[in-house]
Design a protein around this motif. Structure first.
Motif, PDB file in Angstrom:
ATOM      1  N   MET A 293       0.841  -1.192   0.000  1.00 12.49           N
ATOM      2  CA  MET A 293       0.000   0.000   0.000  1.00 12.49           C
ATOM      3  C   MET A 293       0.876   1.242   0.000  1.00 12.49           C
ATOM      4  SD  MET A 293      -3.080  -0.892   2.704  1.00 12.49           S
ATOM      5  CE  MET A 293      -3.794   0.758   2.521  1.00 12.49           C
ATOM      6  N   ILE A 294       0.243   2.380  -0.218  1.00 13.52           N
ATOM      7  CA  ILE A 294       0.939   3.670  -0.215  1.00 13.52           C
ATOM      8  C   ILE A 294       1.035   4.169   1.226  1.00 13.52           C
ATOM      9  CG2 ILE A 294       0.789   6.077  -0.978  1.00 13.52           C
ATOM     10  CD1 ILE A 294      -0.725   4.965  -3.469  1.00 13.52           C
ATOM     11  N   THR A 295       2.203   4.627   1.621  1.00 15.09           N
ATOM     12  CA  THR A 295       2.403   5.114   2.979  1.00 15.09           C
ATOM     13  C   THR A 295       1.693   6.446   3.202  1.00 15.09           C
ATOM     14  OG1 THR A 295       4.080   5.671   4.642  1.00 15.09           O
ATOM     15  CG2 THR A 295       4.535   6.337   2.384  1.00 15.09           C
ATOM     16  N   GLY A 296       1.407   6.745   4.474  1.00 17.59           N
ATOM     17  CA  GLY A 296       0.680   7.959   4.813  1.00 17.59           C
ATOM     18  C   GLY A 296       1.358   9.235   4.372  1.00 17.59           C
ATOM     19  N   LEU A 297       2.683   9.249   4.321  1.00 15.27           N
ATOM     20  CA  LEU A 297       3.392  10.462   3.900  1.00 15.27           C
ATOM     21  C   LEU A 297       3.048  10.851   2.467  1.00 15.27           C
ATOM     22  CD1 LEU A 297       7.047  10.204   5.313  1.00 15.27           C
ATOM     23  CD2 LEU A 297       5.186  11.692   6.072  1.00 15.27           C
ATOM     24  N   LEU A 298       2.699   9.867   1.653  1.00 18.16           N
ATOM     25  CA  LEU A 298       2.415  10.129   0.238  1.00 18.16           C
ATOM     26  C   LEU A 298       0.919  10.138  -0.077  1.00 18.16           C
ATOM     27  CD1 LEU A 298       5.050   7.703  -1.366  1.00 18.16           C
ATOM     28  CD2 LEU A 298       5.333  10.143  -0.870  1.00 18.16           C
ATOM     29  N   ALA A 299       0.094   9.879   0.933  1.00 19.58           N
ATOM     30  CA  ALA A 299      -1.325   9.625   0.684  1.00 19.58           C
ATOM     31  C   ALA A 299      -2.172  10.894   0.695  1.00 19.58           C
ATOM     32  CB  ALA A 299      -1.861   8.643   1.727  1.00 19.58           C
ATOM     33  N   THR A 300      -3.266  10.848  -0.067  1.00 16.03           N
ATOM     34  CA  THR A 300      -4.268  11.917  -0.043  1.00 16.03           C
ATOM     35  C   THR A 300      -5.143  11.734   1.202  1.00 16.03           C
ATOM     36  OG1 THR A 300      -5.878  10.598  -1.283  1.00 16.03           O
ATOM     37  CG2 THR A 300      -4.344  11.968  -2.561  1.00 16.03           C
ATOM     38  N   PRO A 301      -5.855  12.786   1.622  1.00 11.05           N
ATOM     39  CA  PRO A 301      -6.738  12.656   2.786  1.00 11.05           C
ATOM     40  C   PRO A 301      -7.761  11.530   2.638  1.00 11.05           C
ATOM     41  CG  PRO A 301      -6.432  14.966   2.240  1.00 11.05           C
ATOM     42  CD  PRO A 301      -5.785  14.183   1.134  1.00 11.05           C
ATOM     43  N   GLU A 302      -8.347  11.386   1.451  1.00  8.05           N
ATOM     44  CA  GLU A 302      -9.350  10.342   1.243  1.00  8.05           C
ATOM     45  C   GLU A 302      -8.730   8.952   1.368  1.00  8.05           C
ATOM     46  OE1 GLU A 302     -12.952   9.193  -1.886  1.00  8.05           O
ATOM     47  OE2 GLU A 302     -11.664  10.939  -2.239  1.00  8.05           O
ATOM     48  N   TYR A 303      -7.529   8.790   0.834  1.00 10.28           N
ATOM     49  CA  TYR A 303      -6.835   7.503   0.922  1.00 10.28           C
ATOM     50  C   TYR A 303      -6.507   7.186   2.380  1.00 10.28           C
ATOM     51  CZ  TYR A 303      -3.476   3.833  -0.500  1.00 10.28           C
ATOM     52  OH  TYR A 303      -2.813   2.648  -0.685  1.00 10.28           O
ATOM     53  N   ILE A 304      -6.014   8.173   3.114  1.00  8.33           N
ATOM     54  CA  ILE A 304      -5.668   7.970   4.534  1.00  8.33           C
ATOM     55  C   ILE A 304      -6.892   7.532   5.320  1.00  8.33           C
ATOM     56  CG2 ILE A 304      -4.986   9.154   6.660  1.00  8.33           C
ATOM     57  CD1 ILE A 304      -3.103  10.877   4.961  1.00  8.33           C
ATOM     58  N   ARG A 305      -7.998   8.252   5.144  1.00 13.56           N
ATOM     59  CA  ARG A 305      -9.207   7.927   5.901  1.00 13.56           C
ATOM     60  C   ARG A 305      -9.694   6.520   5.570  1.00 13.56           C
ATOM     61  NH1 ARG A 305     -12.737  10.353   9.048  1.00 13.56           N
ATOM     62  NH2 ARG A 305     -11.603  12.330   8.893  1.00 13.56           N
ATOM     63  N   ALA A 306      -9.676   6.151   4.320  1.00 19.27           N
ATOM     64  CA  ALA A 306     -10.125   4.815   3.925  1.00 19.27           C
ATOM     65  C   ALA A 306      -9.229   3.733   4.508  1.00 19.27           C
ATOM     66  CB  ALA A 306     -10.172   4.712   2.402  1.00 19.27           C
ATOM     67  N   SER A 307      -7.922   3.985   4.553  1.00 14.30           N
ATOM     68  CA  SER A 307      -6.982   2.979   5.053  1.00 14.30           C
ATOM     69  C   SER A 307      -7.114   2.762   6.554  1.00 14.30           C
ATOM     70  CB  SER A 307      -5.548   3.387   4.713  1.00 14.30           C
ATOM     71  OG  SER A 307      -5.155   4.524   5.456  1.00 14.30           O
ATOM     72  N   LEU A 308      -7.779   3.687   7.246  1.00 12.80           N
ATOM     73  CA  LEU A 308      -7.946   3.584   8.699  1.00 12.80           C
ATOM     74  C   LEU A 308      -9.325   3.082   9.100  1.00 12.80           C
ATOM     75  CD1 LEU A 308      -6.225   6.924   9.786  1.00 12.80           C
ATOM     76  CD2 LEU A 308      -5.356   4.612  10.184  1.00 12.80           C
ATOM     77  N   GLU A 309     -10.132   2.678   8.137  1.00 13.74           N
ATOM     78  CA  GLU A 309     -11.504   2.265   8.438  1.00 13.74           C
ATOM     79  C   GLU A 309     -11.562   1.101   9.416  1.00 13.74           C
ATOM     80  OE1 GLU A 309     -13.630   1.455   4.887  1.00 13.74           O
ATOM     81  OE2 GLU A 309     -14.042   3.562   4.435  1.00 13.74           O
ATOM     82  N   TYR A 310     -10.571   0.243   9.412  1.00  7.29           N
ATOM     83  CA  TYR A 310     -10.567  -0.926  10.289  1.00  7.29           C
ATOM     84  C   TYR A 310     -10.241  -0.559  11.731  1.00  7.29           C
ATOM     85  CZ  TYR A 310      -5.513  -0.480  10.208  1.00  7.29           C
ATOM     86  OH  TYR A 310      -4.228   0.003  10.347  1.00  7.29           O
ATOM     87  N   SER A 311      -9.731   0.643  11.961  1.00  8.13           N
ATOM     88  CA  SER A 311      -9.264   1.034  13.292  1.00  8.13           C
ATOM     89  C   SER A 311     -10.449   1.389  14.189  1.00  8.13           C
ATOM     90  CB  SER A 311      -8.322   2.239  13.191  1.00  8.13           C
ATOM     91  OG  SER A 311      -7.247   1.958  12.312  1.00  8.13           O
ATOM     92  N   PRO A 312     -10.378   1.029  15.472  1.00 10.89           N
ATOM     93  CA  PRO A 312     -11.477   1.345  16.380  1.00 10.89           C
ATOM     94  C   PRO A 312     -11.480   2.822  16.770  1.00 10.89           C
ATOM     95  CG  PRO A 312      -9.687   0.303  17.581  1.00 10.89           C
ATOM     96  CD  PRO A 312      -9.305   0.261  16.121  1.00 10.89           C
ATOM     97  N   GLY A 313     -12.663   3.327  17.158  1.00  7.94           N
ATOM     98  CA  GLY A 313     -12.758   4.683  17.680  1.00  7.94           C
ATOM     99  C   GLY A 313     -12.765   5.757  16.606  1.00  7.94           C
ATOM    100  N   ASP A 314     -12.665   7.003  17.058  1.00  7.64           N
ATOM    101  CA  ASP A 314     -12.668   8.167  16.182  1.00  7.64           C
ATOM    102  C   ASP A 314     -11.287   8.331  15.541  1.00  7.64           C
ATOM    103  OD1 ASP A 314     -13.038  10.536  14.888  1.00  7.64           O
ATOM    104  OD2 ASP A 314     -13.292  11.758  16.690  1.00  7.64           O
ATOM    105  N   ILE A 315     -11.236   8.287  14.212  1.00  9.29           N
ATOM    106  CA  ILE A 315      -9.938   8.350  13.528  1.00  9.29           C
ATOM    107  C   ILE A 315      -9.604   9.758  13.044  1.00  9.29           C
ATOM    108  CG2 ILE A 315     -10.063   5.938  12.792  1.00  9.29           C
ATOM    109  CD1 ILE A 315     -10.883   6.984  10.001  1.00  9.29           C
TER     110      ILE A 315
END
Length: 276
Positions: free
Chosen positions: A122-144
């Motif tokens: 996958m693309i690392t967060g340093l290179l990612a767009t906001p939409e990509y970052i948010r989608a990649s964190l969907e599995y994480s619990p709580g408010d991201i």
């Protein structure tokens, strides 16, 4: 002494206690041992109180100075290797809050001059767009929301011209559809745009490129002093010089096969067009 991966967190204290006990059994003071190892007494003291983690070279010098037998030296060296390795489970990051992990990464990035990222999936967060970052964190619990914000804040480091970045991405990493097609096109365009920065090299490895050593895990090399390796369940931190050297060698092998600059941008444009 039996060594188990679950002992990684305890091995630092175990190593300090073991070296202190062996020195005392040998009837040496810290001053005398330091002289034999060509180290300062202060360093020996900090090793024995676990204030610092000795390198494998340090441990080998100490064991030689103590006249330790080969089997004992091998055992203590194995313990030192574990002490230079740290396991950080993802659940621990969840409990502390993922935004705290972002602060730790920002600190690592701030302290390093040369950063090398191997990205096979996958693309690392340093290179990612906001939409990509948010989608990649969907599995994480709580408010991201805080984590997304911190990831975006970290991207400022890319514009620090005193630092050198090299990102190696496989075609799999670039084209894995984390977000809908239009957003994927924007994400890939961002990679091409960032590749124009003078302190950033973005290399892509198309499918079909012959590399005898297959991609395994995402990893990051911070200068030549630290490597972090990512898995689904957490990350391992390596500080042993031999582990670091091995990852650097893998990185160099893949770097030689990657496409950079105009060649990379041409490929990225092609992949971006496929999503439009």
């Amino acid at each position: 002494m039996t060594l188990d991966p679950e002992q990684l967190g305890q091995s630092k204290a175990d190593l300090a206690e073991t070296l202190r006990t062996l020195r005392k059994r040998a009837g040496l003071s810290q001053v005398r041992l330091a002289a034999r190892c060509n180290m300062s007494q202060s360093k020996i003291s900090k090793i024995e109180t676990a204030e610092i983690i000795p390198s494998l070279v340090d441990v080998e010098l100490v064991m030689r100075a103590l006249g330790a037998p080969e089997h004992l030296t091998a055992e203590v060296t194995a313990l030192a290797r574990m002490a230079n390795t740290e396991w950080q489970p993802i659940r621990s990051s969840w409990r502390r809050g993922l935004e705290k992990r972002q602060a730790e990464l920002a600190s690592l990035e701030a302290d390093a001059d040369e950063l090398r990222y191997f990205l096979p999936a996958m693309i690392t967060g340093l290179l990612a767009t906001p939409e990509y970052i948010r989608a990649s964190l969907e599995y994480s619990p709580g408010d991201i929301s805080k984590t997304v914000a911190r990831k975006l804040e970290r991207q400022v480091v890319l514009y620090d011209s005193t630092k050198r970045f090299t990102f190696l991405l496989t075609e799999q990493a670039v084209r894995w559809a984390v977000v809908p097609p239009p957003a994927m096109a924007v994400q890939i365009d961002r990679l091409a745009s960032l590749s124009h920065l003078p302190n950033i090299r973005i290399g892509v490895i198309p499918i079909g490129t012959i590399i005898s050593r297959g991609p395994m895990n995402t990893f990051t090399v911070y200068d030549d002093r630290l490597v972090t390796v990512e898995t689904f369940t957490g990350r391992t931190v390596f500080r042993d010089s031999r582990d670091i050297a091995e990852h650097v060698e893998v990185f160099k092998q893949c770097e030689q096969k990657a496409r950079f600059d105009d060649a990379a941008r041409s490929i990225l444009q092609e992949w971006s067009s496929l999503y439009r």
